[in-house]
Scaffold this active site. Structure first.
Site, PDB file in Angstrom:
ATOM      1  N   ASP A 251      -1.760  -1.285  -3.925  1.00 50.09           N
ATOM      2  CA  ASP A 251      -2.049  -0.535  -5.147  1.00 50.09           C
ATOM      3  C   ASP A 251      -0.904  -0.652  -6.142  1.00 50.09           C
ATOM      4  O   ASP A 251       0.140  -1.261  -5.863  1.00 50.09           O
ATOM      5  CB  ASP A 251      -2.338   0.926  -4.818  1.00 50.09           C
TER       6      ASP A 251
ATOM      7  N   HIS B  83      -3.687 -17.289  -5.225  1.00 44.78           N
ATOM      8  CA  HIS B  83      -4.651 -16.504  -4.443  1.00 44.78           C
ATOM      9  C   HIS B  83      -5.874 -17.311  -4.026  1.00 44.78           C
ATOM     10  O   HIS B  83      -6.649 -16.849  -3.186  1.00 44.78           O
ATOM     11  CB  HIS B  83      -5.103 -15.298  -5.260  1.00 44.78           C
ATOM     12  N   ASP B  84      -6.064 -18.492  -4.604  1.00 47.27           N
ATOM     13  CA  ASP B  84      -7.227 -19.326  -4.287  1.00 47.27           C
ATOM     14  C   ASP B  84      -6.887 -20.522  -3.400  1.00 47.27           C
ATOM     15  O   ASP B  84      -7.782 -21.284  -3.043  1.00 47.27           O
ATOM     16  CB  ASP B  84      -7.865 -19.863  -5.580  1.00 47.27           C
TER      17      ASP B  84
ATOM     18  N   ASP C  81      -8.751 -16.720 -16.553  1.00 45.59           N
ATOM     19  CA  ASP C  81      -9.520 -17.227 -15.427  1.00 45.59           C
ATOM     20  C   ASP C  81     -10.572 -18.241 -15.889  1.00 45.59           C
ATOM     21  O   ASP C  81     -11.307 -17.977 -16.851  1.00 45.59           O
ATOM     22  CB  ASP C  81     -10.199 -16.049 -14.719  1.00 45.59           C
TER      23      ASP C  81
ATOM     24  N   GLU D 236      -6.365 -21.050 -16.501  1.00 42.78           N
ATOM     25  CA  GLU D 236      -6.831 -21.755 -15.308  1.00 42.78           C
ATOM     26  C   GLU D 236      -7.924 -22.719 -15.754  1.00 42.78           C
ATOM     27  O   GLU D 236      -8.935 -22.300 -16.312  1.00 42.78           O
ATOM     28  CB  GLU D 236      -7.385 -20.767 -14.283  1.00 42.78           C
TER      29      GLU D 236
ATOM     30  N   ASP E 229      -4.124   3.797   2.586  1.00 42.78           N
ATOM     31  CA  ASP E 229      -5.573   3.613   2.749  1.00 42.78           C
ATOM     32  C   ASP E 229      -5.910   2.177   3.156  1.00 42.78           C
ATOM     33  O   ASP E 229      -7.070   1.815   3.267  1.00 42.78           O
ATOM     34  CB  ASP E 229      -6.321   3.994   1.467  1.00 42.78           C
TER      35      ASP E 229
ATOM     36  N   ASN F 137      -0.358   4.527  -0.410  1.00 40.24           N
ATOM     37  CA  ASN F 137      -1.021   5.760   0.042  1.00 40.24           C
ATOM     38  C   ASN F 137      -1.718   5.603   1.394  1.00 40.24           C
ATOM     39  O   ASN F 137      -2.497   6.462   1.803  1.00 40.24           O
ATOM     40  CB  ASN F 137      -2.012   6.243  -1.016  1.00 40.24           C
TER      41      ASN F 137
ATOM     42  N   ASP G 211      -4.548 -10.740 -15.607  1.00 40.43           N
ATOM     43  CA  ASP G 211      -5.643 -11.687 -15.513  1.00 40.43           C
ATOM     44  C   ASP G 211      -6.689 -11.326 -16.561  1.00 40.43           C
ATOM     45  O   ASP G 211      -7.041 -10.155 -16.724  1.00 40.43           O
ATOM     46  CB  ASP G 211      -6.276 -11.643 -14.116  1.00 40.43           C
TER      47      ASP G 211
ATOM     48  N   ASP H  96       0.853  -1.185   0.000  1.00 42.11           N
ATOM     49  CA  ASP H  96       0.000   0.000   0.000  1.00 42.11           C
ATOM     50  C   ASP H  96       0.892   1.240   0.000  1.00 42.11           C
ATOM     51  O   ASP H  96       1.672   1.454   0.933  1.00 42.11           O
ATOM     52  CB  ASP H  96      -0.899  -0.035   1.240  1.00 42.11           C
TER      53      ASP H  96
END
Length: 543
Positions: free
Chosen positions: A31, A318-319, A201, A252, A27, A25, A100, A23
């Site tokens: 990003d 990520h899965d 995907d 995938e 928040d 910034n 992706d 990150d």
């Protein structure tokens, strides 16, 4: 074996989940500028290709896999100028970027679906899969991959629409030529911008069986997975768009078999360069820590490469829950387990994919309540179980082990607050072990997981014959040791891995290594006659 040289066969790919990487910034959300800040780290690690999980405009029902505008950047991640700057800097460092590509479905907030849902007679009315109710019920028995029916009723049309995932992810109708034209145009736009390829995907889901009949079981994929039409679409995409560029594609493909996988990646068919199959990472779902089965899967899929295709190698994404926690030892032998995974990843046949944090040995998070989770699949399953009147203690621990949020906790850069990911409040809780497991600590330790990855990547880059070498499992029936060789005209590479937490006597395995040169090992005090827990060794001999 397929030995035609390609840059993407020789590359090492690193997957970034942007929301959780860095990150810039404060928040609390990772990003694009945060990724730009860390390019030197990735270059130093030896990475050739960065794969970004979706960064397109999205309402984030499924963390970016529900796209509302293919041509815009999600505001939380930055701007198109930020993306252009990132792409330029990646290329200046002689790395490449793949994105992706999510084209099985869009968001229900995409303009196409907003128009499609208004009536049965407009330009976009047939962009999605609509069906009339049958006796007031959904048109067939298909279930969503995210629980419940795969159909949602739309009052304005008086029809149901199909969504194999969330109800906010309506499936596109690939029988409509206008859908194909618009998607192909979008793919060309990104490639013309200068990106270096796509990870596609659930790409084998894009075709559905004619007539949409009931499945044998509601959750069975036989009516919408790897149908002949999906191969036809991919062949057209390759010939009409992708072949104009020197890029890579990886699909995938859940539920795919080696036989069908070979169709996707056979060079003569012009569809994809590689695919991700799921057999090895799903072993815990049906066979636990069955390493005999794991070895069998590797040998079975190697035939795809022998017959003119190319493989990918991955253990995390990520899965998937973190593989150290899922298959090995995430406590006493966490580092050794992580280094063993690195050895497999970078020496087995195919292009290796490292998932963020894998190179420092990150493990499952183990949140204590459902309120701490973000993953829609985890949350839906939790409430499904509660609705079935099961006691929470009967399923919550198992759910924790499987949650995709295990892979999505923020990247652990340092021992500072929130692991150096942000100075704000992170969108997802940081794993509490960040003071021990972090990049800064790993880089400064010559024996760390991170530095072992660097050594292996360096070795792979300087021994390219390994990449195109033949593969053979030398100890197929052994439940404890994975012993395989990679053979080229120049060298023979022997890889020995102890899949257990026990000492292994190599003499009892009848493994003789006296004439070979030890190149890499994850123990400094190795014993020629014994393997220590989760020990990984790489030997080399001249042919």
């Amino acid at each position: 074996m397929n030995k035609n040289r390609k840059w993407w066969k020789e590359a090492v790919v690193y997957q970034i989940y942007p929301r959780s990487f860095k990150d810039s910034n404060n928040d609390g959300i990772g990003d694009l500028n945060g990724i730009t800040e860390k390019l030197d780290y990735l270059k130093n690690l030896g990475i050739d290709v960065i794969w970004l999980s979706p960064i397109y405009q999205s309402p984030n029902d499924d963390n970016g896999y529900d796209i509302s505008n293919y041509y815009s950047i999600m505001e939380e991640f930055g701007t198109m100028d930020d993306f252009n700057n990132l792409l330029e800097k990646i290329h200046k460092k002689n790395m490449k970027l793949i994105m992706d590509l999510v084209i099985n479905h869009t968001s229900d907030e995409h303009p196409w679906f907003k128009e499609s849902s208004k009536s049965k007679n407009n330009k976009y009315s047939d962009y999605y899969i609509w069906r009339d109710p049958v006796d007031g019920e959904p048109p067939n028995n298909w279930e969503s991959r995210f629980s419940g029916s795969a159909w949602t009723y739309c009052e304005s049309r008086g029809q149901y629409y199909l969504h194999l995932f969330s109800k906010k992810q309506p499936d596109l109708n690939w029988k409509n030529e206008k859908v194909k034209t618009d998607i192909f145009k979008m793919v060309d736009w990104w490639l013309n911008k200068g990106i270096d390829g796509f990870r596609m995907d659930v790409i084998n889901f894009i075709a559905k069986e004619q007539g949409l009949p009931d499945s044998k079981r509601p959750d069975s994929p036989e009516k919408w997975s790897s149908l002949p039409k999906s191969h036809k679409i991919l062949n057209e995409l390759k010939n009409e768009v992708i072949s104009k560029y020197d890029v890579m594609t990886v699909g995938e493909t859940p539920f795919v078999t080696p036989e069908d996988g070979h169709k996707y990646v056979n060079e003569n068919r012009n569809e994809l360069d590689m695919i991700f199959h799921f057999e090895h990472v799903n072993l815990d779902n049906y066979d636990g820590k069955n390493f005999l089965k794991f070895k069998d899967i590797q040998s079975k899929w190697y035939k795809v490469q022998e017959q003119g295709g190319w493989l990918s190698q991955y253990f995390a994404n990520h899965d998937q829950p973190r593989p150290i926690s899922k298959f090995f030892n995430d406590e006493e032998y966490r580092e050794e387990s992580a280094q063993l995974i690195a050895m497999m990843l970078l020496t087995l046949p195919g292009t290796p994919y490292i998932y963020q944090g894998e190179e420092i040995g990150m493990i499952n998070v183990g949140f204590n309540s459902i309120e701490e989770y973000n993953d829609i699949r985890t949350i839906n399953k939790y409430y499904d179980m509660l609705n079935k009147n099961l006691a929470e203690e009967d399923f919550f621990d198992k759910l924790k082990e499987k949650s995709r949020d295990n892979a999505r906790t923020p990247m652990q850069w340092s021992d500072q607050t929130h692991a150096g990911f942000t100075n704000g409040e992170p969108w997802l809780k940081v794993n509490s072990n960040y003071k021990i497991i972090n990049v800064k600590r790993s880089i400064n330790n010559p024996n760390s997981v991170c530095n072992f990855y660097k050594e292996l990547i360096y070795f792979r880059k300087n021994n390219k014959d390994l990449i195109y070498s033949d593969y053979k499992d030398l100890l197929k029936k052994d439940k404890e040791v994975y012993y395989f060789k990679r053979s080229s005209n120049k060298n023979v590479y022997y890889i020995i891995l102890n899949f257990t937490g026990n000492l292994i006597d190599l003499r009892k395995k009848k493994i003789k290594l006296d004439l070979n040169k030890l190149e890499l090992c994850n123990y400094n005090n190795y014993d020629c006659k014994k393997l220590q827990p989760y020990e990984a060794r790489l030997y080399i001999s001249k042919t």
